[in-house]
Structures are given as C-alpha cells and as structure tokens.
Scaffold this motif. Structure first.
Motif, mmCIF file in Angstrom:
data_model
loop_
_atom_site.group_PDB
_atom_site.id
_atom_site.type_symbol
_atom_site.label_atom_id
_atom_site.label_comp_id
_atom_site.label_asym_id
_atom_site.label_seq_id
_atom_site.Cartn_x
_atom_site.Cartn_y
_atom_site.Cartn_z
ATOM 1 N N ILE A 32 32.179 49.872 29.479
ATOM 2 C CA ILE A 32 31.144 49.510 28.972
ATOM 3 C C ILE A 32 30.132 50.874 28.928
ATOM 4 O O ILE A 32 29.486 51.030 27.937
ATOM 5 C CB ILE A 32 30.607 48.205 29.353
ATOM 6 C CG1 ILE A 32 31.477 47.106 28.972
ATOM 7 C CG2 ILE A 32 29.059 47.949 28.632
ATOM 8 C CD1 ILE A 32 31.108 45.777 29.180
ATOM 9 N N LYS A 36 34.861 46.731 38.460
ATOM 10 C CA LYS A 36 34.549 48.175 38.170
ATOM 11 C C LYS A 36 35.250 48.709 36.946
ATOM 12 O O LYS A 36 34.532 49.482 36.130
ATOM 13 C CB LYS A 36 34.929 48.937 39.313
ATOM 14 C CG LYS A 36 34.113 50.373 39.401
ATOM 15 C CD LYS A 36 34.756 51.298 40.552
ATOM 16 C CE LYS A 36 34.126 52.660 40.631
ATOM 17 N NZ LYS A 36 34.399 53.216 41.812
ATOM 18 N N TYR A 87 36.131 47.179 34.382
ATOM 19 C CA TYR A 87 35.569 46.648 32.950
ATOM 20 C C TYR A 87 34.102 47.280 32.877
ATOM 21 O O TYR A 87 33.780 47.427 31.544
ATOM 22 C CB TYR A 87 35.402 45.091 33.298
ATOM 23 C CG TYR A 87 34.651 44.217 32.296
ATOM 24 C CD1 TYR A 87 35.239 43.888 31.281
ATOM 25 C CD2 TYR A 87 33.352 43.778 32.396
ATOM 26 C CE1 TYR A 87 34.635 43.466 30.129
ATOM 27 C CE2 TYR A 87 32.581 42.914 31.592
ATOM 28 C CZ TYR A 87 33.441 42.831 30.334
ATOM 29 O OH TYR A 87 32.655 42.100 29.391
ATOM 30 N N TRP A 88 33.347 47.208 33.638
ATOM 31 C CA TRP A 88 31.962 47.771 33.487
ATOM 32 C C TRP A 88 31.890 49.341 33.277
ATOM 33 O O TRP A 88 31.225 49.846 32.523
ATOM 34 C CB TRP A 88 31.090 47.423 34.569
ATOM 35 C CG TRP A 88 30.891 46.020 34.834
ATOM 36 C CD1 TRP A 88 31.222 45.209 35.882
ATOM 37 C CD2 TRP A 88 30.095 45.241 33.998
ATOM 38 N NE1 TRP A 88 31.021 44.104 35.653
ATOM 39 C CE2 TRP A 88 29.991 43.930 34.596
ATOM 40 C CE3 TRP A 88 29.349 45.366 32.857
ATOM 41 C CZ2 TRP A 88 29.730 42.730 34.170
ATOM 42 C CZ3 TRP A 88 28.642 44.424 32.274
ATOM 43 C CH2 TRP A 88 28.823 43.101 32.814
ATOM 44 N N LYS A 89 33.041 50.045 33.709
ATOM 45 C CA LYS A 89 33.071 51.447 33.427
ATOM 46 C C LYS A 89 33.447 51.658 31.799
ATOM 47 O O LYS A 89 32.924 52.720 31.425
ATOM 48 C CB LYS A 89 34.082 52.102 34.280
ATOM 49 C CG LYS A 89 34.610 53.327 33.968
ATOM 50 C CD LYS A 89 35.610 54.106 34.972
ATOM 51 C CE LYS A 89 36.127 55.517 34.543
ATOM 52 N NZ LYS A 89 37.096 55.889 35.101
ATOM 53 N N GLY A 130 34.070 40.379 35.937
ATOM 54 C CA GLY A 130 34.406 41.844 35.409
ATOM 55 C C GLY A 130 34.337 42.755 36.706
ATOM 56 O O GLY A 130 33.573 42.694 37.687
ATOM 57 N N THR A 166 31.735 37.674 32.555
ATOM 58 C CA THR A 166 30.889 38.493 33.091
ATOM 59 C C THR A 166 31.027 38.504 34.879
ATOM 60 O O THR A 166 30.796 39.651 35.171
ATOM 61 C CB THR A 166 29.413 37.937 32.885
ATOM 62 O OG1 THR A 166 29.134 37.837 31.304
ATOM 63 C CG2 THR A 166 28.458 39.040 33.360
#
Length: 220
Positions: A118, A112, A114-116, A110, A107
């Motif tokens: 999601i 940018k 990775y979270w994009k 992670g 977590t």
C-alpha cells in the motif's frame, strides 16, 4: 429489523451448538440429523472459500467469522422471503455493520507485506508513489463499501420487483392483471431463493479474499 436480527442470532447459536455437540458425541461416525444437513455447507466454506483464499495454515483462524457471516446472511435472506418476514439484509445499516466487521478483521490482520504494497508498492517508481498511495488507501475502504452495497442492493431489488408486479393489479384496478403479475412475482420469489444463497456465498467469498490478501506472505 432488530427483533429479526435477535431471532437470527439465537437461531445461529442453537444451530452451531447443536451441530458441535453432535460432532463431539459422534466423532469418527457418519453425520446424523442436523449435522448431516450443515456439514456439506461447512466443508464447502472451508475447502472452497477459506483455504483457497487465505491458505490452509491460516484459514482455520478465520473459519468462525466466515461461517457466522455466511449463515447469518443466508438465513436472514431466507427469513425475508417468508410471509410476514423481515428483509434484514435489505436494511443498509445491517449490511454496513457486516462490511465493517470484514474491514476491521482485514485491517488488523494485515501483515508487513500487506502494508508494504500500500505505502511502497514493489516495482513502482518512487515518482509515482504520491499517486499510488492515495489510490491504495481509497481501495481499503471501497472493498467493504462494495460488500455493503452489493448485498443491500440485490436483496432490496428483488423485493421491489415483487412489490411492483403485485402493484400492477391495484394500479390498473383489475383482477385480470393478476393472471400476469402473480406468476411473474412467484417466479421472482423463487429466483430470490437462489440469490439468497448466492449473496451469502459472495459476501463470505470476497471477505475471505480480502483477508487472504492481508495475511499473504511476501513471495519475492
């Protein structure tokens, strides 16, 4: 279980420090003693788990975690097979903590990209995002949950099978059943040695895959 965990911790500290000292003293020389026993495994984790999953540039940052978690699980599994040994990884609280470590590292590692993937998955129509985002968020938690259950269930199952086979003698109240149940229990015990290594490999390998997905850069 707590006592057994501390035994594993002190054993790992002793092994890692001893191997590290040998590396410094014998730099550029052929491995010797404990170093020669652990070097193939360390190289295997680096070249076949960390680098392919995370990438050569970032793999070394996570090598301490992967090495620690692999050897802790493997030695704990082996310790659970010896007489009077404690099945550390057969305790779901232990596997939960190990999975939480992977979850936290993944977590906080992670990026940018990775979270994009999601919250705004590329190529997915905006109308589907309200459906995709909850699924992706659930996936963040199901990955470490799968790690926890897989390790716990596999190590517990082997011990239960051995106990069940030995219990046949007492259930039937006849020593003659030992001619069948003891060889079968011995076979399962030997098989568990392979499972002990396999589960350590799978936990470290999947942890590396999850971390690798979190730190992967956008290729588009």
């Amino acid at each position: 279980t707590v006592v057994a965990i501390f035994i594993m911790v002190f054993l790992l500290i002793w092994i890692f420090i001893s191997v590290a000292k040998t590396y410094k003293k014998r730099e550029g020389m052929a491995p010797k003693g404990m170093q020669s026993a652990f070097e193939p495994v360390i190289v295997f984790i680096r070249d076949d788990i960390a680098v392919p999953s995370i990438g050569e540039k970032k793999a070394y940052r996570y090598m301490p975690f992967l090495l620690t978690i692999f050897f802790f699980i493997f030695l704990s599994n082996i310790f659970g097979l010896v007489p009077l040994g404690i099945n550390i990884t057969g305790n779901i609280a232990v596997t939960l903590v190990l999975a939480v470590f992977t979850f936290i590292i993944t977590t906080f590692s992670g990026n940018k990209n990775y979270w994009k993937h999601i919250f705004a998955t590329p190529g997915v129509p905006w109308a589907l995002l309200p459906i995709m985002i909850p699924i992706e968020l659930v996936g963040i938690f199901t990955k470490p949950f799968a790690l926890m259950i897989r390790l716990f269930a596999n190590m517990t199952a082997g011990h239960i099978i051995v106990l069940s086979l030995i219990s046949i003698i007492f259930i039937n109240k006849s020593e003659a059943w030992g001619l069948l149940s003891v060889p079968m229990a011995l076979f399962i015990s030997v098989l568990e040695i392979l499972v002990a290594f396999l589960q350590a490999y799978l936990f470290a390998s999947l942890s590396a895959l999850f971390i690798g997905a979190a730190v992967e850069e956008d290729h588009h």
